[in-house]
Design a protein around this motif. Structure first.
Motif, PDB file in Angstrom:
ATOM      1  N   VAL A 136       1.533  11.088   3.564  1.00  0.00           N
ATOM      2  CA  VAL A 136       1.336  11.504   4.953  1.00  0.00           C
ATOM      3  C   VAL A 136       2.132  12.771   5.245  1.00  0.00           C
ATOM      4  O   VAL A 136       3.170  13.036   4.641  1.00  0.00           O
ATOM      5  N   LYS A 148       7.706  -0.679   6.658  1.00  0.00           N
ATOM      6  CA  LYS A 148       7.339   0.660   6.202  1.00  0.00           C
ATOM      7  C   LYS A 148       8.589   1.396   5.738  1.00  0.00           C
ATOM      8  O   LYS A 148       9.618   1.375   6.416  1.00  0.00           O
ATOM      9  N   LEU A 159       5.849   9.894   1.174  1.00  0.00           N
ATOM     10  CA  LEU A 159       5.153   8.692   0.722  1.00  0.00           C
ATOM     11  C   LEU A 159       5.476   7.593   1.721  1.00  0.00           C
ATOM     12  O   LEU A 159       6.642   7.347   2.027  1.00  0.00           O
ATOM     13  N   ARG A 160       4.445   6.942   2.253  1.00  0.00           N
ATOM     14  CA  ARG A 160       4.651   5.789   3.135  1.00  0.00           C
ATOM     15  C   ARG A 160       4.316   4.553   2.329  1.00  0.00           C
ATOM     16  O   ARG A 160       3.183   4.351   1.902  1.00  0.00           O
ATOM     17  N   GLU A 167       0.661   5.537   0.706  1.00  0.00           N
ATOM     18  CA  GLU A 167      -0.116   6.651   1.242  1.00  0.00           C
ATOM     19  C   GLU A 167       0.758   7.896   1.301  1.00  0.00           C
ATOM     20  O   GLU A 167       1.960   7.803   1.476  1.00  0.00           O
ATOM     21  N   SER A 220       0.850  -1.184   0.000  1.00  0.00           N
ATOM     22  CA  SER A 220       0.000   0.000   0.000  1.00  0.00           C
ATOM     23  C   SER A 220       0.893   1.244   0.000  1.00  0.00           C
ATOM     24  O   SER A 220       2.008   1.230   0.509  1.00  0.00           O
TER      25      SER A 220
END
Length: 46
Positions: A9, A33, A25-26, A7, A5
């Motif tokens: 942040v 992670k 971007l994570r 995300e 995934s």
């Protein structure tokens, strides 16, 4: 099958000299992670 995934942040644990925080971007893959900088910073009240 790859389960990952991505995300965007607001990285609040690193405050910049001008008082803003960087957008990162994570990327989560296999329980790990990784953070990558987008080169953009913003005021946390936004």
């Amino acid at each position: 099958m790859i389960n990952a995934s991505v995300e965007v942040v607001c990285y609040k644990s690193k405050k910049l000299a001008n008082g803003s925080f960087p957008l990162m971007l994570r990327i989560c893959k296999d329980g790990k992670k990784t953070y990558k900088s987008l080169g953009i910073s913003m005021d946390p009240t936004l």
